[in-house]
Design an enzyme around this catalytic site. Structure first.
Site, PDB file in Angstrom:
ATOM      1  N   GLU A 154       0.864  -1.191   0.000  1.00  0.00           N
ATOM      2  CA  GLU A 154       0.000   0.000   0.000  1.00  0.00           C
ATOM      3  C   GLU A 154       0.895   1.233   0.000  1.00  0.00           C
ATOM      4  O   GLU A 154       1.873   1.283   0.749  1.00  0.00           O
ATOM      5  CB  GLU A 154      -0.859   0.116   1.271  1.00  0.00           C
ATOM      6  CG  GLU A 154      -2.024  -0.820   1.387  1.00  0.00           C
ATOM      7  CD  GLU A 154      -2.826  -0.601   2.671  1.00  0.00           C
ATOM      8  OE1 GLU A 154      -2.619   0.411   3.383  1.00  0.00           O
ATOM      9  OE2 GLU A 154      -3.656  -1.465   2.973  1.00  0.00           O
ATOM     10  N   GLU A 184     -13.565   5.731  -0.400  1.00  0.00           N
ATOM     11  CA  GLU A 184     -14.432   4.798   0.337  1.00  0.00           C
ATOM     12  C   GLU A 184     -15.167   5.562   1.425  1.00  0.00           C
ATOM     13  O   GLU A 184     -14.592   5.950   2.430  1.00  0.00           O
ATOM     14  CB  GLU A 184     -13.594   3.659   0.910  1.00  0.00           C
ATOM     15  CG  GLU A 184     -12.985   2.783  -0.181  1.00  0.00           C
ATOM     16  CD  GLU A 184     -12.001   1.748   0.343  1.00  0.00           C
ATOM     17  OE1 GLU A 184     -12.422   0.852   1.091  1.00  0.00           O
ATOM     18  OE2 GLU A 184     -10.804   1.841   0.021  1.00  0.00           O
ATOM     19  N   LYS A 225     -15.265   4.685   5.433  1.00  0.00           N
ATOM     20  CA  LYS A 225     -14.062   4.563   6.245  1.00  0.00           C
ATOM     21  C   LYS A 225     -13.940   5.740   7.194  1.00  0.00           C
ATOM     22  O   LYS A 225     -14.664   6.705   7.132  1.00  0.00           O
ATOM     23  CB  LYS A 225     -12.832   4.458   5.343  1.00  0.00           C
ATOM     24  CG  LYS A 225     -12.801   3.124   4.613  1.00  0.00           C
ATOM     25  CD  LYS A 225     -11.522   2.931   3.871  1.00  0.00           C
ATOM     26  CE  LYS A 225     -10.366   2.785   4.832  1.00  0.00           C
ATOM     27  NZ  LYS A 225      -9.138   2.475   4.088  1.00  0.00           N
ATOM     28  N   GLU A 250      -9.292   9.331   5.478  1.00  0.00           N
ATOM     29  CA  GLU A 250      -9.453   7.916   5.109  1.00  0.00           C
ATOM     30  C   GLU A 250     -10.480   7.721   3.998  1.00  0.00           C
ATOM     31  O   GLU A 250     -10.500   6.689   3.338  1.00  0.00           O
ATOM     32  CB  GLU A 250      -9.857   7.080   6.329  1.00  0.00           C
ATOM     33  CG  GLU A 250      -8.877   7.124   7.489  1.00  0.00           C
ATOM     34  CD  GLU A 250      -7.569   6.394   7.206  1.00  0.00           C
ATOM     35  OE1 GLU A 250      -7.507   5.629   6.233  1.00  0.00           O
ATOM     36  OE2 GLU A 250      -6.611   6.611   7.962  1.00  0.00           O
TER      37      GLU A 250
END
Ligand SMILES: *[C@@H]1O[C@H](CO)[C@@H](O)[C@H](O)[C@H]1NC(C)=O
Length: 347
Positions: A270, A319, A322, A328
């Site tokens: 990541e 997203e 999150k 996030e």
């Protein structure tokens, strides 16, 4: 979910770096790289179908994908594509997979049933498990069980078994040549590294210069985190570091070497930069980061020059479920409506 809390914990990373940079930006030609993959997270209620997501990878020439759990619809959609896959065993399943029969069931259902139509590359057994986590004791037994099932199924030559770690395991990361695991992490990770060495598997590491930067913006120069520093920022013996990504990855290499992993490769499982929600989280800074990272990976690090760094950009989509940190929700390369947020050439 484990993944959600693990990611938010990154905000608490404390990493000490000495920085002596200058702020000069420059433009880069964007080149694609076979070393680039993209993480396919799905903690959202507004994303396209699994088939549409796989099609978006294909149409953008993204040749590698990481998923965090064995989503059957995604595996089904990947059949017959050439997309290479990192398949995650969720942290919540580690205890179960640490028993041989459950590991056998897991591999039969999620790997054997899709092979060779799906191009499995790695099984990532756990994501960012901390040495103090209850699940830590199950990581290596689960890795060994999955490996043994793959050997029985004669699939061990096609895919490797590993786990994905974060930089909180490093006790020392500066200078990179002194990189080592913390005392608390060492007894956890050393047998895992030995297993990786004996099976020829890489360690998977999640590396975010963004979190290092926002944890210490007075010490770390933004240009060092964004690959835009001109010239050496950190001199480490004969080696000069121009960016924090390489310095962090080489600190990992140093740490892995000291515990018997001199031949263990590190894959960056990541890396990303958010476009909103906090200091330095802007579309322009994120665009700079992703473009420069894609441009950089084929060069290798100073400790492994010329060796392409297999790197998975985090993440495919913003997203919306999150958190808790606002950032996030803004790590996507694409919006949920499939529109690209940045101009990145993947292939
Ligand atoms: C990048 O982040 C820095 C630090 O927060 C900020 O001052 C700057 O405006 C951002 N640059 C761009 C181009 O968005």
């Amino acid at each position: 979910m484990d993944f959600r809390s693990a990611v938010s914990n990154k905000s608490f990373m404390v990493v000490a770096y000495l920085i002596l940079g200058v702020f000069i930006s420059c433009s880069h030609t964007i080149t694609g790289a076979g070393a680039i993959g993209v993480c396919n997270g799905g903690i959202a209620d507004n994303l396209p179908s699994e088939q549409e997501v796989v099609d978006l990878y294909t149409s953008n020439g993204i040749g590698k994908m990481r998923i965090y759990d064995p989503n059957q619809a995604t595996l089904q959609a990947l059949r017959g594509t050439n997309i290479e896959l990192i398949l995650g065993v969720p942290n919540a399943d580690l205890q179960s997979v640490a028993t041989a029969s459950a590991a056998n069931d897991w591999v039969q259902k999620n790997v054997v049933a899709f092979s060779p139509d799906v191009k499995f590359r790695y099984v990532a057994v756990g994501n960012e498990v901390k040495p103090t986590d209850e699940a830590a004791q199950f990581v290596l037994p689960a890795m060994m069980n999955i490996y043994n099932v793959l050997v029985s199924a004669k699939l061990d030559g096609q895919m490797k078994v590993s786990t994905s770690v974060d930089t909180t395991l490093l006790g020392i990361s500066y200078p990179p040549s002194a990189g080592s695991f913390s005392a608390g992490a060492s007894s956890y990770i050393t047998p895992i590294i030995n297993f990786l060495a004996s099976t020829g598997a890489p360690l998977l590491a999640n590396i975010y210069t963004y979190f290092a930067y926002i944890s210490d913006p007075n010490t770390i120069d933004l240009s060092y985190a964004l690959f835009t520093a001109q010239g050496t920022v950190v001199q480490d013996g004969a080696i000069g570091y121009q960016n924090l990504f390489d310095a962090t990855l080489d600190a990992f290499y140093s740490a892995v070497e000291t515990v018997g992993g001199a031949n263990v490769e590190i894959v960056v499982s990541e890396s990303g930069w958010p476009s909103a929600g906090e200091t330095a989280a802007t579309v322009d800074n994120a665009s700079t980061y992703y473009k420069n990272l894609v441009d950089h990976v084929n060069k290798g690090t100073p400790k492994r020059p010329g060796k392409p760094i297999e790197t998975y950009l985090f993440a495919m989509f913003d997203e919306n479920q999150k958190g808790p940190a606002e950032t996030e929700r803004h790590f996507g390369l694409f919006s949920p409506n499939k529109q690209p947020k940045y101009k990145i050439g993947f292939s």
